[in-house]
Write a protein that holds these residues in place. Structure first.
Motif, mmCIF file in Angstrom:
data_model
loop_
_atom_site.group_PDB
_atom_site.id
_atom_site.type_symbol
_atom_site.label_atom_id
_atom_site.label_comp_id
_atom_site.label_asym_id
_atom_site.label_seq_id
_atom_site.Cartn_x
_atom_site.Cartn_y
_atom_site.Cartn_z
ATOM 1 N N SER A 1 12.877 -8.927 -8.251
ATOM 2 C CA SER A 1 12.044 -8.421 -9.346
ATOM 3 C C SER A 1 10.580 -8.758 -9.113
ATOM 4 O O SER A 1 9.696 -7.932 -9.356
ATOM 5 N N ALA A 2 10.328 -9.972 -8.618
ATOM 6 C CA ALA A 2 8.941 -10.368 -8.335
ATOM 7 C C ALA A 2 8.340 -9.496 -7.245
ATOM 8 O O ALA A 2 7.176 -9.103 -7.310
ATOM 9 N N ALA A 3 9.164 -9.190 -6.217
ATOM 10 C CA ALA A 3 8.676 -8.342 -5.132
ATOM 11 C C ALA A 3 8.358 -6.943 -5.642
ATOM 12 O O ALA A 3 7.357 -6.329 -5.256
ATOM 13 N N SER A 4 9.217 -6.434 -6.529
ATOM 14 C CA SER A 4 8.989 -5.103 -7.087
ATOM 15 C C SER A 4 7.713 -5.070 -7.920
ATOM 16 O O SER A 4 6.909 -4.137 -7.826
ATOM 17 N N MET A 5 7.506 -6.097 -8.728
ATOM 18 C CA MET A 5 6.293 -6.175 -9.546
ATOM 19 C C MET A 5 5.061 -6.309 -8.661
ATOM 20 O O MET A 5 4.013 -5.721 -8.951
ATOM 21 N N ALA A 6 5.187 -7.058 -7.559
ATOM 22 C CA ALA A 6 4.045 -7.232 -6.656
ATOM 23 C C ALA A 6 3.655 -5.902 -6.017
ATOM 24 O O ALA A 6 2.467 -5.604 -5.858
ATOM 25 N N GLU A 7 4.658 -5.115 -5.647
ATOM 26 C CA GLU A 7 4.368 -3.812 -5.047
ATOM 27 C C GLU A 7 3.656 -2.900 -6.034
ATOM 28 O O GLU A 7 2.708 -2.194 -5.682
ATOM 29 N N LYS A 8 4.109 -2.915 -7.286
ATOM 30 C CA LYS A 8 3.462 -2.083 -8.297
ATOM 31 C C LYS A 8 2.021 -2.532 -8.528
ATOM 32 O O LYS A 8 1.118 -1.716 -8.680
ATOM 33 N N THR A 9 1.829 -3.852 -8.564
ATOM 34 C CA THR A 9 0.473 -4.376 -8.783
ATOM 35 C C THR A 9 -0.439 -4.019 -7.619
ATOM 36 O O THR A 9 -1.599 -3.665 -7.802
ATOM 37 N N THR A 10 0.118 -4.101 -6.389
ATOM 38 C CA THR A 10 -0.669 -3.757 -5.209
ATOM 39 C C THR A 10 -1.062 -2.286 -5.220
ATOM 40 O O THR A 10 -2.177 -1.913 -4.852
ATOM 41 N N ASP A 11 -0.128 -1.420 -5.642
ATOM 42 C CA ASP A 11 -0.420 0.007 -5.701
ATOM 43 C C ASP A 11 -1.543 0.313 -6.675
ATOM 44 O O ASP A 11 -2.337 1.231 -6.475
ATOM 45 N N LYS A 12 -1.618 -0.484 -7.753
ATOM 46 C CA LYS A 12 -2.621 -0.230 -8.781
ATOM 47 C C LYS A 12 -3.930 -0.975 -8.528
ATOM 48 O O LYS A 12 -4.907 -0.764 -9.242
ATOM 49 N N ALA A 13 -3.912 -1.870 -7.535
ATOM 50 C CA ALA A 13 -5.100 -2.695 -7.297
ATOM 51 C C ALA A 13 -6.261 -1.850 -6.803
ATOM 52 O O ALA A 13 -6.070 -0.836 -6.127
ATOM 53 N N PRO A 14 -7.521 -2.238 -7.145
ATOM 54 C CA PRO A 14 -8.695 -1.513 -6.655
ATOM 55 C C PRO A 14 -8.761 -1.570 -5.135
ATOM 56 O O PRO A 14 -8.161 -2.422 -4.489
ATOM 57 N N SER A 15 -9.465 -0.646 -4.534
ATOM 58 C CA SER A 15 -9.615 -0.615 -3.082
ATOM 59 C C SER A 15 -10.373 -1.843 -2.609
ATOM 60 O O SER A 15 -11.119 -2.459 -3.362
ATOM 61 N N PRO A 16 -10.177 -2.246 -1.324
ATOM 62 C CA PRO A 16 -10.881 -3.424 -0.804
ATOM 63 C C PRO A 16 -12.399 -3.317 -0.937
ATOM 64 O O PRO A 16 -13.080 -4.315 -1.086
ATOM 65 N N SER A 17 -12.920 -2.100 -0.893
ATOM 66 C CA SER A 17 -14.370 -1.955 -0.990
ATOM 67 C C SER A 17 -14.862 -2.309 -2.377
ATOM 68 O O SER A 17 -15.989 -2.733 -2.577
#
Length: 441
Positions: free
Chosen positions: A378-394
């Motif tokens: 579940s933590a891995a799934s939540m991390a993937e969703k958070t990463t997808d929504k995270a702002p771009s590195p720039s």
């Protein structure tokens, strides 16, 4: 080679008188080599011609002669050879490397002056500038020697004369950290680092393991921490395969067996525990000897450094389904009783390694029964969703993709990047933060 060919010719001749005379002359020559080394230590050798690296011109040849005889007859000059290592250890890495097999055969070799030279071989052998013949085989020999010594229950590494850690240029430190290959650490479920894992403590207590240091600031402890960190940062970018990376991770982790967790959290070991776990889950593709060392390591660190069981749990969750517990599949030669040396009665490590294997299997079953693997998923799934929504590195240059995934669990547990020259004795952390940092790999 010349000695071997001449010896074969003498033996074939059947003239035992010549053979006896040859051996007598050879013994005298080896005895003279060791006397010369003893005199050199006392600065009593006149007219010594030194090379640019500060070692006598004749030293490489004399070291080879002494090492060759030592491998043929390891008992006659064992004491003298151990003493002469104080001189031989001054050789550059490429020249000292040929001595590794003879040093490895010495009883308690880690207590000889060769220990510092073996650390240097492990650090430099894969560097093309070191000029080592067969660098991979040489590095593996040094890594094996250090790993076996660190995992020996009869050895206390902090008091073994661990050498000082060389100081590297700051640009070298920065470059190595950014290019270091590593397995991505799995996200840790919130609160898990503080609440604990179902460790099979009963089985772990049956395993003989090196004594842990009581003082995190002990000089030997600090040096082991810094060597572990330095080897990981500097050698990992030079490895050419996952097998080598796994061997390096096992070495760096083994150096911490006697190190208190409070000292280990002060250094940057991101990726080490995850790569050790990857070795154990590699199955048939893993090298049997490396897998067994990783197994032995797991029995010593599972209840000492939380980074390992957390990394193991994260990898177990991602490599198994929710309906069945993950199972380790040892490669050929990975367990006692397998491979070319299959006689357990002559295997001093068999009992402890089999106990470590049982502990690992019990731990994985406990993770499944307790629902912890589902929590990791579940933590891995939540991390993937958070990463997808995270702002771009720039937009947010200070946050990497891996850090973004990690911060979904607990921001307080992020380890600040440490230099390989960080002094572990000066680091101060609270007990709760220490557990989290260690668990964050």
């Amino acid at each position: 080679i010349a000695f071997g060919e001449e010896a074969s010719a003498l033996e074939a001749s059947g003239n035992m008188e010549d053979v006896s005379d040859c051996l007598l002359q050879l013994h005298r020559a080896v005895h003279d080599v060791h006397n010369w080394c003893s005199d050199l230590l006392q600065e009593q050798v006149p007219n010594v011609s030194y090379r640019a690296n500060g070692t006598p011109k004749e030293l490489p040849m004399l070291a080879r002669v002494a090492a060759a005889f030592q491998q043929e007859d390891g008992r006659q000059f064992m004491t003298e050879y151990s003493r002469s290592l104080a001189v031989f250890a001054r050789l550059p890495v490429a020249e000292f490397a040929v001595l590794l097999p003879s040093v490895h055969d010495l009883q308690d070799w880690h207590l000889t002056p060769a220990l510092g030279a073996v650390f240097q071989v492990a650090l430099q052998a894969l560097d093309p500038e070191a000029g080592v013949d067969d660098p991979i085989a040489t590095w593996r020999q040094a890594a094996l020697m250090l790993t076996e010594a660190a995992l020996d229950a009869a050895v206390y590494m902090p008091d073994s004369g661990v050498p000082e850690v060389p100081t590297l240029p700051q640009e070298a430190v920065g470059n190595s950290s950014s290019s270091r290959p590593q397995k991505k650490a799995k996200p840790i479920p919130e609160g898990l680092a503080a609440t604990g894992l179902p460790l099979p403590q009963g089985t772990l207590n049956q395993i003989q393991k090196p004594v842990p240091a009581a003082d995190p600031g002990q000089e030997g402890v600090v040096r082991l921490c810094r060597w572990s960190e330095l080897l990981w940062h500097q050698v990992a970018p030079r490895v050419t395969s996952d097998d080598l990376l796994g061997e390096l991770a096992v070495l760096c982790a083994a150096l911490l067996v006697s190190v208190p967790a409070a000292a280990a959290v002060a250094i940057d070991l991101r990726g080490v525990w995850a790569n050790v776990a990857a070795v154990l889950f590699a199955g048939d593709v893993a090298d049997g000897a490396t897998w067994r060392l990783a197994l032995r390591l797991s029995g010593s660190v599972m209840d000492r450094h939380r980074g390992f069981p957390l990394a193991l749990a994260g990898l177990a969750a991602s490599s198994s389904s929710s309906s069945s517990a993950p199972v380790l599949k040892p490669p050929p030669g990975g367990l006692p009783g397998e491979g070319p040396q299959s006689d357990e009665q002559d295997d001093e490590w068999a009992e402890g390694d089999l106990a470590a294997y049982r502990a690992l299997q019990d731990f994985l079953r406990g993770l499944q029964k307790g629902g912890i693997l589902d929590t990791f998923r579940s933590a891995a799934s939540m991390a993937e969703k958070t990463t997808d929504k995270a702002p771009s590195p720039s937009a947010k240059p200070s946050t990497s993709a891996e850090t973004a995934a990690t911060t979904t669990t607990t921001k307080a547990a992020i380890t600040p990047t440490a230099s390989p020259n960080t002094n572990a004795s000066t680091a101060t952390v609270t007990a709760t933060t220490a557990d989290c940092l260690d668990g964050m790999d």
